[in-house]
Design a protein around this motif. Structure first.
Motif, PDB file in Angstrom:
ATOM      1  N   SER A  35       0.826  -1.210   0.000  1.00 46.81           N
ATOM      2  CA  SER A  35       0.000   0.000   0.000  1.00 46.81           C
ATOM      3  C   SER A  35       0.857   1.256   0.000  1.00 46.81           C
ATOM      4  CB  SER A  35      -0.929   0.001   1.221  1.00 46.81           C
ATOM      5  OG  SER A  35      -1.734  -1.139   1.223  1.00 46.81           O
ATOM      6  N   GLY A  36       1.943   1.233  -0.745  1.00 45.09           N
ATOM      7  CA  GLY A  36       2.746   2.421  -0.893  1.00 45.09           C
ATOM      8  C   GLY A  36       3.736   2.678   0.222  1.00 45.09           C
ATOM      9  N   GLY A  37       3.961   1.756   1.146  1.00 47.33           N
ATOM     10  CA  GLY A  37       4.885   2.021   2.245  1.00 47.33           C
ATOM     11  C   GLY A  37       5.809   0.855   2.500  1.00 47.33           C
ATOM     12  N   LYS A  38       6.740   1.053   3.412  1.00 50.67           N
ATOM     13  CA  LYS A  38       7.669  -0.007   3.795  1.00 50.67           C
ATOM     14  C   LYS A  38       7.013  -0.933   4.808  1.00 50.67           C
ATOM     15  CE  LYS A  38      11.995   2.551   3.343  1.00 50.67           C
ATOM     16  NZ  LYS A  38      13.191   2.976   4.057  1.00 50.67           N
ATOM     17  N   THR A  39       7.436  -2.168   4.816  1.00 52.08           N
ATOM     18  CA  THR A  39       6.964  -3.085   5.836  1.00 52.08           C
ATOM     19  C   THR A  39       7.734  -2.802   7.120  1.00 52.08           C
ATOM     20  OG1 THR A  39       8.566  -4.741   5.159  1.00 52.08           O
ATOM     21  CG2 THR A  39       6.347  -4.937   4.245  1.00 52.08           C
ATOM     22  N   PRO A  40       7.066  -2.919   8.255  1.00 47.05           N
ATOM     23  CA  PRO A  40       7.757  -2.640   9.509  1.00 47.05           C
ATOM     24  C   PRO A  40       8.836  -3.677   9.792  1.00 47.05           C
ATOM     25  CG  PRO A  40       5.481  -3.297   9.902  1.00 47.05           C
ATOM     26  CD  PRO A  40       5.684  -3.265   8.429  1.00 47.05           C
ATOM     27  N   ARG A  41       9.936  -3.209  10.362  1.00 45.65           N
ATOM     28  CA  ARG A  41      11.018  -4.109  10.745  1.00 45.65           C
ATOM     29  C   ARG A  41      10.898  -4.435  12.217  1.00 45.65           C
ATOM     30  NH1 ARG A  41      16.597  -1.852   8.580  1.00 45.65           N
ATOM     31  NH2 ARG A  41      16.940  -2.254  10.766  1.00 45.65           N
ATOM     32  N   ALA A  42      11.485  -5.533  12.611  1.00 46.01           N
ATOM     33  CA  ALA A  42      11.460  -5.919  14.014  1.00 46.01           C
ATOM     34  C   ALA A  42      12.226  -4.889  14.836  1.00 46.01           C
ATOM     35  CB  ALA A  42      12.098  -7.293  14.187  1.00 46.01           C
ATOM     36  N   ALA A  43      11.776  -4.692  16.060  1.00 48.87           N
ATOM     37  CA  ALA A  43      12.430  -3.719  16.942  1.00 48.87           C
ATOM     38  C   ALA A  43      13.846  -4.179  17.256  1.00 48.87           C
ATOM     39  CB  ALA A  43      11.636  -3.571  18.229  1.00 48.87           C
ATOM     40  N   GLN A  44      14.743  -3.231  17.245  1.00 48.14           N
ATOM     41  CA  GLN A  44      16.145  -3.516  17.553  1.00 48.14           C
ATOM     42  C   GLN A  44      16.413  -3.085  18.993  1.00 48.14           C
ATOM     43  OE1 GLN A  44      18.232  -4.968  15.332  1.00 48.14           O
ATOM     44  NE2 GLN A  44      16.502  -5.093  13.932  1.00 48.14           N
ATOM     45  N   PRO A  45      17.233  -3.827  19.712  1.00 46.02           N
ATOM     46  CA  PRO A  45      17.547  -3.409  21.081  1.00 46.02           C
ATOM     47  C   PRO A  45      18.336  -2.105  21.067  1.00 46.02           C
ATOM     48  CG  PRO A  45      18.917  -5.265  20.436  1.00 46.02           C
ATOM     49  CD  PRO A  45      17.915  -5.046  19.337  1.00 46.02           C
ATOM     50  N   LEU A  46      18.103  -1.308  22.093  1.00 49.43           N
ATOM     51  CA  LEU A  46      18.841  -0.061  22.205  1.00 49.43           C
ATOM     52  C   LEU A  46      20.303  -0.351  22.500  1.00 49.43           C
ATOM     53  CD1 LEU A  46      16.362   2.006  24.379  1.00 49.43           C
ATOM     54  CD2 LEU A  46      16.845   2.286  21.958  1.00 49.43           C
ATOM     55  N   PRO A  47      21.197   0.511  22.060  1.00 47.47           N
ATOM     56  CA  PRO A  47      22.603   0.296  22.384  1.00 47.47           C
ATOM     57  C   PRO A  47      22.798   0.414  23.892  1.00 47.47           C
ATOM     58  CG  PRO A  47      22.292   2.401  21.271  1.00 47.47           C
ATOM     59  CD  PRO A  47      20.983   1.696  21.251  1.00 47.47           C
ATOM     60  N   LYS A  48      23.684  -0.413  24.399  1.00 49.62           N
ATOM     61  CA  LYS A  48      23.922  -0.409  25.840  1.00 49.62           C
ATOM     62  C   LYS A  48      24.688   0.850  26.209  1.00 49.62           C
ATOM     63  CE  LYS A  48      23.814  -5.351  26.416  1.00 49.62           C
ATOM     64  NZ  LYS A  48      24.477  -6.538  26.883  1.00 49.62           N
ATOM     65  N   GLU A  49      24.141   1.549  27.177  1.00 53.98           N
ATOM     66  CA  GLU A  49      24.800   2.741  27.666  1.00 53.98           C
ATOM     67  C   GLU A  49      25.320   2.452  29.066  1.00 53.98           C
ATOM     68  OE1 GLU A  49      22.357   6.190  27.504  1.00 53.98           O
ATOM     69  OE2 GLU A  49      21.728   5.809  25.455  1.00 53.98           O
ATOM     70  N   GLU A  50      26.377   3.094  29.390  1.00 57.30           N
ATOM     71  CA  GLU A  50      26.928   2.941  30.724  1.00 57.30           C
ATOM     72  C   GLU A  50      26.000   3.641  31.719  1.00 57.30           C
ATOM     73  OE1 GLU A  50      29.612   1.124  31.566  1.00 57.30           O
ATOM     74  OE2 GLU A  50      29.653   0.546  29.463  1.00 57.30           O
ATOM     75  N   PRO A  51      25.672   2.996  32.830  1.00 54.74           N
ATOM     76  CA  PRO A  51      24.821   3.652  33.816  1.00 54.74           C
ATOM     77  C   PRO A  51      25.556   4.853  34.419  1.00 54.74           C
ATOM     78  CG  PRO A  51      25.652   1.575  34.677  1.00 54.74           C
ATOM     79  CD  PRO A  51      26.072   1.668  33.236  1.00 54.74           C
ATOM     80  N   PRO A  52      24.812   5.859  34.841  1.00 56.13           N
ATOM     81  CA  PRO A  52      25.478   7.024  35.411  1.00 56.13           C
ATOM     82  C   PRO A  52      26.254   6.636  36.670  1.00 56.13           C
ATOM     83  CG  PRO A  52      23.092   7.201  35.651  1.00 56.13           C
ATOM     84  CD  PRO A  52      23.368   5.981  34.839  1.00 56.13           C
ATOM     85  N   GLU A  53      27.440   7.120  36.753  1.00 56.51           N
ATOM     86  CA  GLU A  53      28.294   6.808  37.890  1.00 56.51           C
ATOM     87  C   GLU A  53      27.934   7.669  39.101  1.00 56.51           C
ATOM     88  OE1 GLU A  53      30.500   4.309  37.916  1.00 56.51           O
ATOM     89  OE2 GLU A  53      29.946   3.849  35.862  1.00 56.51           O
TER      90      GLU A  53
END
Length: 106
Positions: free
Chosen positions: A24-42
């Motif tokens: 219908s004129g659009g892209k198919t949705p892709r599976a969700a990707q995990p967020l990049p791991k960030e270091e927790p605030p020290e």
């Protein structure tokens, strides 16, 4: 990948997908990707501030959800009352000679 590049360059972006399926004129949705791991605030103060902020946002979400539910219930109640009043008005109009057809009967 070379050792001097950061790992963030490996994160796929939505535009990186070369295969496009058109539905219908659009892209198919892709599976969700995990967020990049960030270091927790020290910093413990920063961590406490973030926890407080998250708890406040959760409480706000709960309050808004409750409000939405109460507004939905009130809306349904008012719709039912409007139907009753509409039927009542219709019955009054049909039984009153004032609202009868003004065309002379033959």
């Amino acid at each position: 990948m070379s050792a001097d590049k950061p790992e963030q360059d490996d994160i796929p972006l939505a535009d990186d997908d070369d295969t496009v399926t058109i539905i219908s004129g659009g892209k198919t949705p892709r599976a969700a990707q995990p967020l990049p791991k960030e270091e927790p605030p020290e910093d413990p103060e920063e961590k406490a501030r973030l926890i407080t902020q998250v708890l406040e946002l959760q409480n706000t979400l709960d309050d808004l959800s409750s409000r939405v539910e109460s507004v939905k219930e009130e809306s349904l109640k008012l719709r039912a009352e409007n139907q009753v009043l509409g039927q009542y008005i219709q019955n009054l109009m049909s039984s009153s000679s004032v609202f009868q057809s003004s065309q002379p009967s033959r």
